[in-house]
Design a protein around this motif. Structure first.
Motif, short mmCIF file in Angstrom:
data_model
loop_
_atom_site.label_atom_id
_atom_site.label_comp_id
_atom_site.label_asym_id
_atom_site.label_seq_id
_atom_site.Cartn_x
_atom_site.Cartn_y
_atom_site.Cartn_z
N MET A 8 47.63 15.13 52.16
CA MET A 8 48.09 16.12 51.17
C MET A 8 46.89 16.77 50.49
SD MET A 8 51.39 14.53 49.21
CE MET A 8 51.42 12.79 49.58
N PHE A 9 45.90 15.94 50.13
CA PHE A 9 44.70 16.49 49.48
C PHE A 9 43.98 17.48 50.39
CE2 PHE A 9 40.03 16.10 49.17
CZ PHE A 9 39.85 16.82 48.00
N VAL A 10 43.77 17.11 51.64
CA VAL A 10 43.07 18.00 52.58
C VAL A 10 43.82 19.31 52.72
CG1 VAL A 10 42.42 18.30 55.01
CG2 VAL A 10 41.86 16.17 53.81
N SER A 11 45.12 19.23 52.91
CA SER A 11 45.94 20.44 53.05
C SER A 11 45.85 21.31 51.79
CB SER A 11 47.39 20.05 53.33
OG SER A 11 48.20 21.18 53.42
N TRP A 12 45.96 20.68 50.63
CA TRP A 12 45.88 21.40 49.36
C TRP A 12 44.51 22.05 49.20
CZ3 TRP A 12 42.76 21.10 45.11
CH2 TRP A 12 43.20 21.75 43.95
N ALA A 13 43.46 21.31 49.50
CA ALA A 13 42.10 21.86 49.35
C ALA A 13 41.88 23.04 50.29
CB ALA A 13 41.07 20.76 49.61
N GLN A 14 42.38 22.96 51.50
CA GLN A 14 42.23 24.06 52.44
C GLN A 14 42.98 25.31 51.97
OE1 GLN A 14 43.55 21.90 55.94
NE2 GLN A 14 41.45 21.67 56.67
N GLN A 15 44.00 25.14 51.16
CA GLN A 15 44.73 26.27 50.61
C GLN A 15 44.09 26.80 49.33
OE1 GLN A 15 48.82 25.01 50.19
NE2 GLN A 15 48.91 24.32 52.30
N HIS A 16 43.03 26.13 48.86
CA HIS A 16 42.33 26.53 47.64
C HIS A 16 40.84 26.66 47.89
CE1 HIS A 16 46.14 25.04 46.00
NE2 HIS A 16 45.92 25.91 45.05
N PRO A 17 40.44 27.66 48.67
CA PRO A 17 39.02 27.82 49.00
C PRO A 17 38.15 28.06 47.77
CG PRO A 17 40.28 29.75 49.70
CD PRO A 17 41.27 28.70 49.28
N GLU A 18 38.76 28.45 46.67
CA GLU A 18 37.98 28.71 45.45
C GLU A 18 37.32 27.43 44.90
OE1 GLU A 18 42.34 28.34 43.97
OE2 GLU A 18 41.29 28.97 45.79
N TYR A 19 37.77 26.27 45.37
CA TYR A 19 37.19 25.01 44.89
C TYR A 19 36.22 24.37 45.87
CZ TYR A 19 41.21 25.47 41.78
OH TYR A 19 42.14 25.94 40.88
N MET A 20 35.97 25.00 47.00
CA MET A 20 35.14 24.39 48.04
C MET A 20 33.68 24.19 47.63
SD MET A 20 36.87 23.39 50.54
CE MET A 20 38.52 23.54 51.11
N SER A 21 33.22 24.89 46.62
CA SER A 21 31.84 24.71 46.16
C SER A 21 31.73 23.73 45.00
CB SER A 21 31.23 26.06 45.74
OG SER A 21 31.10 26.87 46.89
N GLU A 22 32.86 23.23 44.52
CA GLU A 22 32.85 22.27 43.42
C GLU A 22 32.55 20.86 43.93
OE1 GLU A 22 36.44 22.37 41.12
OE2 GLU A 22 36.11 24.41 40.46
N MET A 23 32.22 19.97 43.00
CA MET A 23 32.03 18.57 43.35
C MET A 23 33.36 18.03 43.89
SD MET A 23 29.78 17.13 40.16
CE MET A 23 30.02 15.46 40.73
N PRO A 24 33.31 17.25 44.96
CA PRO A 24 34.56 16.74 45.55
C PRO A 24 35.42 15.93 44.58
CG PRO A 24 32.70 16.30 46.99
CD PRO A 24 32.14 16.85 45.72
N VAL A 25 34.82 15.16 43.72
CA VAL A 25 35.60 14.36 42.77
C VAL A 25 36.39 15.26 41.82
CG1 VAL A 25 33.80 13.99 41.02
CG2 VAL A 25 35.57 12.26 41.37
N GLU A 26 35.80 16.37 41.42
CA GLU A 26 36.50 17.34 40.56
C GLU A 26 37.73 17.89 41.28
OE1 GLU A 26 35.98 18.26 37.41
OE2 GLU A 26 34.20 17.02 37.13
#
Length: 130
Positions: A96-114
């Motif tokens: 679920m996290f991976v899918s969600w993250a892939q749908q939110h490219p605006e967060y790809m440069s943030e720290m992973p824990v954030e």
């Protein structure tokens, strides 16, 4: 139909395929950015670093969550997320996290824990009674 410029199209296709199959890099294991962690979590079974990548992915995400659990165990007021019952499996949550993250490219440069906790608190926020 004859293409007027087949060489640039061919080069574009080669570079696009190469980028999509670039695989896990040593930089991904530093996990400075969410993109690095997503690269590890989505490693192909054919990648020579697959086993290490998947183990790193799971270890990172579970470790951060366990730290959160330990730091909020006796402090209800600090809880940011409340998991549902029955709790989903670790693999389900990571998927679920991976899918969600892939749908939110605006967060790809943030720290992973954030990004992990942005996802968790959006998915399972605690309902405050006060």
């Amino acid at each position: 139909m004859q293409l007027k410029h087949p060489i640039p199209l061919l080069l574009l296709a080669v570079f696009t395929i190469g980028a999509a199959n670039a695989g896990v890099t040593e930089d991904d294991f530093v996990a400075k950015k969410t993109q690095n962690l997503i690269n590890l979590c989505t490693a192909s079974p054919q990648d020579p670093h697959y086993r290490d990548a998947i183990h790193f992915c799971h270890g990172y995400l579970v470790g951060a969550f366990h730290y959160y659990q330990a730091s909020t165990a006796d402090k209800r007021e600090l809880k940011m997320l409340c998991a549902p019952e029955p709790k989903p499996s670790r693999n389900e949550v990571i998927d679920m996290f991976v899918s969600w993250a892939q749908q939110h490219p605006e967060y790809m440069s943030e720290m992973p824990v954030e990004t992990e906790f942005r996802f968790l608190t959006e998915k399972w926020p605690c309902k405050k009674a006060y």
